[in-house]
Structures are given as C-alpha cells and as structure tokens.
Design a protein around this motif. Structure first.
Motif, PDB file in Angstrom:
ATOM      1  N   PHE A 166     -81.491  30.327 -65.558  1.00 38.65           N
ATOM      2  CA  PHE A 166     -80.187  30.892 -65.903  1.00 38.65           C
ATOM      3  C   PHE A 166     -79.021  30.170 -65.223  1.00 38.65           C
ATOM      4  CE2 PHE A 166     -83.114  34.352 -66.920  1.00 38.65           C
ATOM      5  CZ  PHE A 166     -82.684  34.673 -68.196  1.00 38.65           C
ATOM      6  N   ARG A 167     -79.285  29.039 -64.613  1.00 43.72           N
ATOM      7  CA  ARG A 167     -78.197  28.266 -64.017  1.00 43.72           C
ATOM      8  C   ARG A 167     -77.286  27.741 -65.124  1.00 43.72           C
ATOM      9  NH1 ARG A 167     -78.979  23.684 -59.429  1.00 43.72           N
ATOM     10  NH2 ARG A 167     -79.633  25.596 -58.362  1.00 43.72           N
ATOM     11  N   ASP A 168     -75.969  27.881 -64.924  1.00 40.00           N
ATOM     12  CA  ASP A 168     -74.969  27.423 -65.900  1.00 40.00           C
ATOM     13  C   ASP A 168     -75.245  28.002 -67.292  1.00 40.00           C
ATOM     14  OD1 ASP A 168     -73.748  25.878 -63.894  1.00 40.00           O
ATOM     15  OD2 ASP A 168     -75.099  24.205 -64.302  1.00 40.00           O
ATOM     16  N   PHE A 169     -75.632  29.272 -67.310  1.00 40.06           N
ATOM     17  CA  PHE A 169     -75.915  29.987 -68.561  1.00 40.06           C
ATOM     18  C   PHE A 169     -74.710  29.951 -69.501  1.00 40.06           C
ATOM     19  CE2 PHE A 169     -75.947  33.976 -71.010  1.00 40.06           C
ATOM     20  CZ  PHE A 169     -77.224  33.959 -71.540  1.00 40.06           C
ATOM     21  N   PRO A 170     -74.894  29.789 -70.798  1.00 35.62           N
ATOM     22  CA  PRO A 170     -76.170  29.706 -71.508  1.00 35.62           C
ATOM     23  C   PRO A 170     -76.773  28.314 -71.581  1.00 35.62           C
ATOM     24  CG  PRO A 170     -74.384  29.756 -73.090  1.00 35.62           C
ATOM     25  CD  PRO A 170     -73.746  29.880 -71.726  1.00 35.62           C
ATOM     26  N   GLY A 171     -76.055  27.307 -71.104  1.00 35.25           N
ATOM     27  CA  GLY A 171     -76.537  25.937 -71.183  1.00 35.25           C
ATOM     28  C   GLY A 171     -76.233  25.311 -72.530  1.00 35.25           C
ATOM     29  N   ARG A 172     -76.565  24.039 -72.666  1.00 38.92           N
ATOM     30  CA  ARG A 172     -76.333  23.322 -73.918  1.00 38.92           C
ATOM     31  C   ARG A 172     -77.564  23.410 -74.806  1.00 38.92           C
ATOM     32  NH1 ARG A 172     -73.380  17.686 -71.942  1.00 38.92           N
ATOM     33  NH2 ARG A 172     -71.541  18.668 -70.978  1.00 38.92           N
ATOM     34  N   ASN A 173     -77.326  23.643 -76.066  1.00 40.53           N
ATOM     35  CA  ASN A 173     -78.413  23.837 -77.010  1.00 40.53           C
ATOM     36  C   ASN A 173     -79.340  22.620 -77.070  1.00 40.53           C
ATOM     37  OD1 ASN A 173     -79.887  25.168 -79.067  1.00 40.53           O
ATOM     38  ND2 ASN A 173     -78.759  24.049 -80.652  1.00 40.53           N
ATOM     39  N   GLY A 174     -80.631  22.844 -76.777  1.00 48.05           N
ATOM     40  CA  GLY A 174     -81.631  21.797 -76.866  1.00 48.05           C
ATOM     41  C   GLY A 174     -81.699  20.855 -75.690  1.00 48.05           C
ATOM     42  N   GLU A 175     -80.820  21.027 -74.723  1.00 49.18           N
ATOM     43  CA  GLU A 175     -80.795  20.110 -73.581  1.00 49.18           C
ATOM     44  C   GLU A 175     -81.850  20.495 -72.538  1.00 49.18           C
ATOM     45  OE1 GLU A 175     -77.249  18.163 -71.047  1.00 49.18           O
ATOM     46  OE2 GLU A 175     -77.501  20.308 -70.671  1.00 49.18           O
ATOM     47  N   THR A 176     -82.504  19.494 -71.979  1.00 52.21           N
ATOM     48  CA  THR A 176     -83.461  19.703 -70.898  1.00 52.21           C
ATOM     49  C   THR A 176     -82.875  19.151 -69.608  1.00 52.21           C
ATOM     50  OG1 THR A 176     -85.383  19.579 -72.368  1.00 52.21           O
ATOM     51  CG2 THR A 176     -85.773  19.162 -70.050  1.00 52.21           C
ATOM     52  N   ILE A 177     -82.916  19.965 -68.562  1.00 54.20           N
ATOM     53  CA  ILE A 177     -82.396  19.554 -67.258  1.00 54.20           C
ATOM     54  C   ILE A 177     -83.473  19.770 -66.196  1.00 54.20           C
ATOM     55  CG2 ILE A 177     -80.010  20.110 -67.864  1.00 54.20           C
ATOM     56  CD1 ILE A 177     -80.311  22.676 -66.179  1.00 54.20           C
ATOM     57  N   GLU A 178     -83.294  19.149 -65.051  1.00 50.62           N
ATOM     58  CA  GLU A 178     -84.172  19.371 -63.910  1.00 50.62           C
ATOM     59  C   GLU A 178     -83.352  19.982 -62.782  1.00 50.62           C
ATOM     60  OE1 GLU A 178     -86.299  15.922 -62.663  1.00 50.62           O
ATOM     61  OE2 GLU A 178     -87.783  16.087 -64.262  1.00 50.62           O
ATOM     62  N   VAL A 179     -83.889  21.026 -62.173  1.00 53.65           N
ATOM     63  CA  VAL A 179     -83.218  21.728 -61.085  1.00 53.65           C
ATOM     64  C   VAL A 179     -84.081  21.600 -59.838  1.00 53.65           C
ATOM     65  CG1 VAL A 179     -82.317  23.934 -60.269  1.00 53.65           C
ATOM     66  CG2 VAL A 179     -82.158  23.344 -62.703  1.00 53.65           C
ATOM     67  N   LYS A 180     -83.521  21.054 -58.785  1.00 50.19           N
ATOM     68  CA  LYS A 180     -84.257  20.881 -57.551  1.00 50.19           C
ATOM     69  C   LYS A 180     -84.409  22.220 -56.834  1.00 50.19           C
ATOM     70  CE  LYS A 180     -84.467  18.111 -53.316  1.00 50.19           C
ATOM     71  NZ  LYS A 180     -83.795  17.072 -52.502  1.00 50.19           N
ATOM     72  N   VAL A 181     -85.590  22.464 -56.306  1.00 48.96           N
ATOM     73  CA  VAL A 181     -85.880  23.710 -55.595  1.00 48.96           C
ATOM     74  C   VAL A 181     -85.828  23.436 -54.091  1.00 48.96           C
ATOM     75  CG1 VAL A 181     -87.570  25.532 -55.222  1.00 48.96           C
ATOM     76  CG2 VAL A 181     -87.341  24.503 -57.478  1.00 48.96           C
ATOM     77  N   PRO A 182     -85.087  24.231 -53.334  1.00 52.82           N
ATOM     78  CA  PRO A 182     -85.026  24.007 -51.886  1.00 52.82           C
ATOM     79  C   PRO A 182     -86.381  24.222 -51.224  1.00 52.82           C
ATOM     80  CG  PRO A 182     -83.998  26.101 -52.447  1.00 52.82           C
ATOM     81  CD  PRO A 182     -84.266  25.395 -53.741  1.00 52.82           C
ATOM     82  N   GLU A 183     -86.713  23.340 -50.296  1.00 46.58           N
ATOM     83  CA  GLU A 183     -88.000  23.464 -49.591  1.00 46.58           C
ATOM     84  C   GLU A 183     -87.903  24.573 -48.551  1.00 46.58           C
ATOM     85  OE1 GLU A 183     -90.748  22.087 -50.266  1.00 46.58           O
ATOM     86  OE2 GLU A 183     -90.132  20.598 -51.749  1.00 46.58           O
TER      87      GLU A 183
END
Length: 209
Positions: free
Chosen positions: A192-209
C-alpha cells in the motif's frame, strides 16, 4: 557409570556450542518486496475513502487463523489510507485477501508449503501475470521462505474490482521476517505504499533489517 556420564556431557555441550556458532555465523537475509498494482481508472474517486470490510478471498480457508495477521496488517494500512472498517453488511467496499507461503530450495524449486490459507483466483486486472521469485539473497545456497499476498478492493454491491495489488518477498529462515506477524507487516506496508500506485507497474520496496 558416573564417570562415563561426565565424559559424555562436555562432548554434548561442545556440539551444541558449535551448532549455535554455526547458526550465528550465517547472517539473516531479507529480499526486497516486489509489488505490482492494477488500478481501474474510473474508480479513483472511490479509493481510499468510505467503509470497507476485510475478508478472506474466495477459495481460501475462511477460518484459517494463519491468515489473521495478514488481514490485520491489510486493515491497518487501509485505515491509514482513510478507509473506515465496518461489518460486511454495512461496508460499501470489500478487501479480499489471499496469502501463500512456502519453502523454496537453493535451486529455486518449491520444497513445501508453510501453513497459511491459500486464496483463490486473481481478479480481472492482470490475470495470468506472475511475479518472479528469482531473488538472489546472497550468502550461498540456502532454503528461503517465500511469502505472496494479493488484495482486491471491490465494490460490495456490484462486485466491480477497483484495485488489485500483489506483493511477495523471500527471506532466509533465520530472518525476523520469517515470522508471520513481521512478514505480514512488511508485505502490507509495501503493497500500500504510494497507494493506489500506477496501473500495471512493478516496483521493489526495500525492507529494513
């Protein structure tokens, strides 16, 4: 007999110590969350507001306790976006959640499921579009735990799909995100980051360690 037991005990302790050291020597690794969203352009006015009910997607185990942390994480994100959670009878929209977790071997092949209720089919947006799990976690061959989540936001009365999101990531078995609660929080926040996002776009979100 006593003398023998005293000779065995140090060896057992040494073996346990070596096992602990080996586990500590292998760092926990967490891959990024891969997220894809599909948005109905005509539904922008309906998204992020009004009442919503979070439920298990059709085809899933409706009473699966394993799905609970994921549904709770989705509900928290929806509330943050401006939705108000309501009973299904009173909600204008529904958010249908499906989750799959499984163990993947060093060769990328699925070894077996992790006990989580598995949802049904995807929605009308992006049907048949698969997300790859070919993420190099580093640190040499190891088994990983993969988590996939899908959420569809629909109009309750008509069944029209307003939004669909999918997120997935892989972690080493000694990662804190191998635990369901931490896994649920990570994938829901990324989804849900930057919801709703761009249609059909794939992104990568880094997870904090």
């Amino acid at each position: 007999m006593e003398a023998q037991s005293f000779r065995i005990l140090p060896a057992a302790l040494a073996a346990a110590a070596l096992s602990t050291l080996a586990a500590c020597a292998t760092p926990a690794v967490t891959g990024p969350v891969e997220v894809t969203r599909f948005v109905e352009p005509a539904a922008s006015a309906q998204l992020g507001q009004g009442t919503i009910f979070v439920e298990t997607a059709p085809g899933a185990q409706a009473d699966s306790l394993a799905l609970t942390p994921y549904k709770q994480a989705v509900a928290r994100e929806l509330a943050r976006l401006g939705y108000r959670e309501a009973p299904r009878a009173d909600a204008a929209q529904v958010a249908q959640v499906r989750v799959e977790r499984f163990v993947s071997g060093p060769d990328g092949q699925r070894r077996g499921p992790v006990s989580v209720g598995v949802g049904g089919s995807t929605g009308s947006y992006g049907s048949g579009v698969g997300l790859g799990l070919n993420i190099n976690l580093g640190g040499g061959p190891r088994e990983t735990i993969a988590t996939r989540i899908g959420v569809m936001i629909r109009d309750k009365q008509s069944g029209t799909t307003y939004w669909e999101g999918r997120a997935q990531f892989s972690v080493s078995e000694n990662s804190q995100y191998a635990e369901p609660a931490a896994s649920a929080k990570a994938v829901a926040e990324a989804l849900f980051r930057d919801f709703p996002g761009r249609n059909g776009e794939t992104i990568e979100v880094k997870v904090p360690e």
